[in-house]
Design an enzyme around this catalytic site. Structure first.
Site, PDB file in Angstrom:
ATOM      1  N   GLU B 209      59.660  67.210  59.721  1.00 36.87           N
ATOM      2  CA  GLU B 209      58.914  68.379  60.152  1.00 36.87           C
ATOM      3  C   GLU B 209      59.686  69.468  60.755  1.00 36.87           C
ATOM      4  O   GLU B 209      60.757  69.497  60.596  1.00 36.87           O
ATOM      5  CB  GLU B 209      57.930  67.516  61.456  1.00 36.87           C
ATOM      6  CG  GLU B 209      58.979  67.193  62.522  1.00 36.87           C
ATOM      7  CD  GLU B 209      58.162  66.073  63.848  1.00 36.87           C
ATOM      8  OE1 GLU B 209      57.375  65.413  63.368  1.00 36.87           O
ATOM      9  OE2 GLU B 209      58.932  66.405  64.792  1.00 36.87           O
ATOM     10  N   HIS B 247      56.242  67.125  69.904  1.00 35.77           N
ATOM     11  CA  HIS B 247      57.562  66.527  69.749  1.00 35.77           C
ATOM     12  C   HIS B 247      58.481  67.748  70.467  1.00 35.77           C
ATOM     13  O   HIS B 247      58.298  68.950  70.114  1.00 35.77           O
ATOM     14  CB  HIS B 247      58.209  66.336  68.509  1.00 35.77           C
ATOM     15  CG  HIS B 247      57.528  65.155  67.691  1.00 35.77           C
ATOM     16  ND1 HIS B 247      57.826  64.680  66.516  1.00 35.77           N
ATOM     17  CD2 HIS B 247      56.535  64.121  68.364  1.00 35.77           C
ATOM     18  CE1 HIS B 247      56.951  63.810  66.239  1.00 35.77           C
ATOM     19  NE2 HIS B 247      56.326  63.492  67.372  1.00 35.77           N
TER      20      HIS B 247
END
Lengths: 379, 285
Positions: B209, B247
Site C-alpha cells: 500500500e 494505517h
C-alpha cells in the site's frame, strides 16, 4: 495531530528556544492592544493548520497599532484553503539578517529521528529538497544516545553558520530535540530560524505535529486540539473511532479495514466512478458504528450511491446485515446502495439485505460495477 | 511446508485473559495451533480455558518452552510486552496490537534485533500456515493448503486475497501479515527471502500500500534474480497526497510513497501487478 504556530512556539519557549515576544488574539481589538503593548513594528499572522498562509494574504506587517487592528480585521474570518481563521498571532517584527531551516522528524526507513537543516530557510523545505537537494543537510540521531554536540557542530559547519552562533544554535537544537521527545512529535520544525540584525538566533515560526498514537501519554496536548480545524464529519468520525477522509467523488464507501478500504476506492475508480471518501469502520462493524458511518458519509451531498464492503472473516455476516438494516432505519437513507458481505453466514446476510430491496454483490468487481452504474454510470 | 510457523510452534499469548486475546486463543486452538501458555500480570496461576496463565513471560517460557509470543495487550502496554518477550528469549514475536507510538518502536526494534528476536507487526493480523498453525487473527477457513506464499501490509485486504486464491483453487503455504505501521519488525524483503528458501513455496503474492519505501526495496531485491514468480497488488492508487489512510504508515509524504511509483518499480522488476485484488489468482497462472 497538528498544533498551531502559537501553541508550538509556546512549547518551544518552555524548552529554552528563543521566540519573538507576542501573543495570540481572537479579535482585532485584542490584536491592536497586543501591538500597543509590544510597541514598534509587529507581524499579524493567521493561525490555521495549513501551509501557504503567506501567499494567501494571511501574514501582514503592521507599523502601528491602528494598522494591526486593520490587518487583524481582514485576516480574522478569512478562509485559507477552506479553513476559517479564528485566531491571529501578533509578534514583534524581527529585523532579519539570515533565514535558516531546522527540523526534526521520523525517518521511517532508518527507524531513527533525523535532523534536517538548510541555509535556505524561510521557504517550503520540500521545494528546496526538490530544486537544490545539495542544500539540505541530514543527520540521524541514535534514540539510545540522544542528540550529541558534535552532530550539531557538523550541521553548523555544513550550513555555514558563523561560529559566534554555534552555542546558541546548539541550545536551540537540543531544545527542539527535547520538544520532539517530550511530545512524541512526528515533526518539530523551525522555519525560519533567523539571525536578527541584533545578532540573535530566534525561532520566528514553529510547526509541531504529534503522533496521535502517543496522545495518551500527553493529555495536556489533547486539550490543544482545535476541532474548528476538522470538518464536522471528521469530528464525528474521530468520536466514534472511525477513520474517515473526505474526497471529491460521488460514491460513498464503507469498508472494514484500511487496506481493503483503499482497494475498494481504487476499484471504484478502475470502473469509472470516483470515491467520495475513505472510511474504515474497523472490526466488528456493529449496528451503532455502521449507523455513525452512514450519517458521516451522507453528510456529503455529492454522494449519489453507496458501497458497503465488509469482509467479515470470523464476524457473522447476518449480524452485520442486521446492523446495516437497523442503521438505515435510524438514518433514513434514500440513495442506491450496494452491499457486499463475505464471511460466516454470508448467504443469510445477503438474503436479509435482498429482502430489504438492497443490491447485493458477491465479488468486489461485481460490487464496484453495480455501484458505479447506480451512481449514474462511468464518467 | 511453510515459513516461520507450523504445527510445532509453541505459542504464548500475552493478554490472554482480555476479550480479544481469549477469543482468538480459542480460534487458534480450534484450528489446531499449540497454544501452550498465556501471560497476564496479576493472573498467574489461573487458567484461560485449558491454557495455563503466568504473571511474566520468563515464568511462562520456563514452564512451557514456548517459542513464539503473540501480543494482544492494549497499545500503551504493547512496547513493554514486546521487550519482555524478547528478554525472555522468545525468537519470534507477533504483535497484533495497534496504536504503538512511533518513537516507542524506534527503541523496541533495535533492542529486539540485539536480542536476536524476529518481530512481526505491530498492527498486523499475524501469520497463517494453512493446515499447520494460525498465529494471530487471520480467519483459518478462508485459505487452503498450497504453495503460494502471501505477504501483506494490511488485514482485511489480505483476507480478500486469500479468499480469492481459495476460490480460484489456489492454496497458501504461509501468509505473513507484516503490519501497516511506519516502524515495524519484519519487512516485505525479509519475508521474500524466507519464501525464496522455502522449498514448498512456489509463487509469491505481495500486497502493499501507499507510504514508505518497503515495496520499492522489495522490487529492487526481486529485480536481482529472485528465484520465484511474484504477483502484487498495491492499494491506494486513488488516495490523495498528505492524507493518512487509516494505517499510521499509509500516507504519501513529500510526493514519495505513491502507488504509481511502487507499481512502476515492481513492474520493472518483472512482477505482475494486479489492477484489483481479484485479478491476482489469474496472474499466478
Amino acid at each position: 495531530m497538528k498544533l498551531h504556530e502559537y501553541q508550538a512556539k509556546t512549547i518551544f519557549a518552555e524548552h529554552g528556544i528563543a521566540i519573538p515576544r507576542g501573543r495570540v488574539a481572537d479579535t482585532k481589538e485584542q490584536a491592536r492592544d497586543i501591538a500597543k503593548e509590544l510597541g514598534g513594528r509587529v507581524v499579524v499572522k493567521a493561525q490555521v493548520l495549513v501551509g501557504g498562509r503567506g501567499k494567501a494574504g494571511g501574514v501582514k506587517v503592521a507599523d502601528t497599532p491602528a494598522a494591526a487592528l486593520k490587518h487583524a480585521g481582514e485576516i480574522l474570518g478569512m478562509q485559507i484553503k477552506d479553513l476559517p481563521v479564528r485566531k491571529v498571532l501578533v509578534d514583534e517584527a524581527a529585523a532579519i539578517k539570515t533565514e535558516i531551516y531546522f527540523g526534526i522528524t521520523n525517518d521511517r526507513s532508518a527507524r531513527k529521528p533525523v535532523m534536517i537543516a538548510s541555509a535556505s530557510g524561510g521557504i517550503d523545505i520540500e521545494e528546496v529538497a526538490a530544486q537544490t537537494p545539495e542544500k539540505i543537510i541530514r543527520e540521524h540521531v541514535d534514540p539510545f544516545l540522544g542528540l550529541r554536540d558534535y552532530q550539531l557542530r557538523h550541521i553548523a559547519s555544513m550550513i555555514d553558520l558563523p561560529r559566534e552562533h554555534w552555542a546558541a544554535f546548539a541550545k536551540i537544537a537540543h531544545g527542539l530535540y527535547n520538544v520532539y521527545k517530550n511530545t512524541d512529535a512526528t515533526l518539530a520544525e523551525i522555519n525560519p530560524l533567523v539571525i536578527t540584525e541584533a545578532n540573535q538566533l530566534v525561532a520566528l515560526d514553529g510547526k509541531l505535529v504529534v503522533d496521535d498514537n502517543a496522545l495518551y501519554k500527553h493529555p495536556e496536548l489533547e486539550t490543544l486540539r482545535d476541532s474548528d480545524e476538522e470538518t464536522p464529519a471528521e469530528t464525528e468520525a474521530r468520536i466514534h473511532g472511525l477513520s474517515y477522509v473526505a474526497l471529491d467523488g460521488e460514491i460513498g464507501c464503507m469498508v472494514n479495514g484500511a487496506g481493503l478500504a483503499m482497494a475498494t476506492m481504487d476499484i471504484i475508480q478502475l470502473y469509472g466512478g470516483r470515491p467520495a471518501n475513505f472510511l474504515d469502520v474497523g472490526g466488528g462493524a456493529g449496528a451503532e458504528k455502521v449507523a455513525a458511518a452512514l450519517r458521516i458519509i451522507l453528510r456529503d451531498s455529492k454522494v449519489k450511491a453507496l458501497l458497503i464492503n465488509i469482509f467479515g472473516g470470523i464476524t457473522r455476516c447476518d449480524e452485520v446485515a442486521r446492523g446495516v438494516l437497523t442503521a438505515l432505519e435510524t438514518v433514513g437513507a434514500r440513495l442506491p446502495m450496494v452491499v457486499r458481505l463475505v464471511g460466516t453466514n454470508e448467504e443469510e446476510g445477503r438474503k436479509l439485505l435482498a429482502d430489504a430491496h438492497m443490491l447485493t454483490a458477491t465479488s468486489l468487481a461485481d460490487a464496484a460495477q453495480k455501484v458505479v452504474a447506480a451512481a449514474g454510470g462511468a464518467r | 511446508m511453510s515459513v516461520l510457523v507450523d504445527q510445532h510452534t509453541r505459542v504464548m499469548v500475552q493478554g490472554i485473559t482480555g476479550r480479544e486475546g481469549l477469543f482468538h486463543t480459542r480460534q487458534m486452538i480450534a484450528y489446531g495451533t499449540q497454544v501452550v501458555a498465556g501471560v497476564t500480570p496479576g493472573k498467574g496461576g489461573e487458567w484461560a480455558d485449558s491454557v495455563p496463565v503466568f504473571d511474566t513471560c520468563k515464568l511462562a517460557v520456563e514452564a512451557t518452552a514456548a517459542n513464539c509470543a503473540l501480543i494482544f495487550v492494549p497499545a500503551r502496554f504493547a512496547a513493554d510486552a514486546m521487550l519482555e518477550a524478547a528478554d525472555a528469549g522468545l525468537p519470534l514475536i507477533v504483535c497484533i496490537s495497534e496504536g504503538v507510538p512511533v518513537q516507542d518502536m524506534m527503541l523496541v526494534r533495535p533492542y529486539l534485533d540485539k536480542c536476536g528476536a524476529r518481530l512481526i507487526g505491530p498492527n498486523c493480523p499475524g501469520l497463517l500456515t494453512p493446515g499447520g498453525a494460525k498465529v494471530g487473527i487471520i480467519p483459518g477457513h478462508i485459505a487452503s493448503v498450497g504453495t503460494v506464499g502471501v505477504v501483506a501490509r494490511s488485514g482485511t485486504l489480505t483476507y480478500e486475497v486469500l479468499h480469492a486464491l481459495k476460490q480460484a483453487g489456489l492454496g497458501t503455504s504461509t501468509c505473513v501479515g507484516i503490519g501497516g505501521d511506519p516502524v515495524n519488525g519484519t519487512s516485505f524483503l525479509d519475508v521474500l527471502k524466507l519464501f525464496e528458501d522455502d522449498p514448498l513455496t512456489e509463487k509469491v503474492v505481495l500486497i502493499g500500500e501507499i507510504g514508505g519505501r518497503d515495496e520499492e526495496d522489495a522490487a529492487a531485491y526481486i529485480a536481482n534474480n529472485y528465484g520465484k514468480p511474484v504477483a502484487a497488488f498495491i492499494a491506494g492508487q486513488s488516495a490523495p497526497a498528505g492524507k493518512r489512510m487509516g494505517h499510521a504508515g499509509a500516507i504519501v509524504e513529500g510526493g514519495a510513497g505513491t502507488a504509481s511509483e511502487k507499481i512502476a518499480a515492481l513492474k520493472a522488476a518483472g512482477v505482475r501487478v494486479a489492477r484489483h485484488p481479484e485479478e491476482l489468482p489469474a496472474l499466478l497462472a
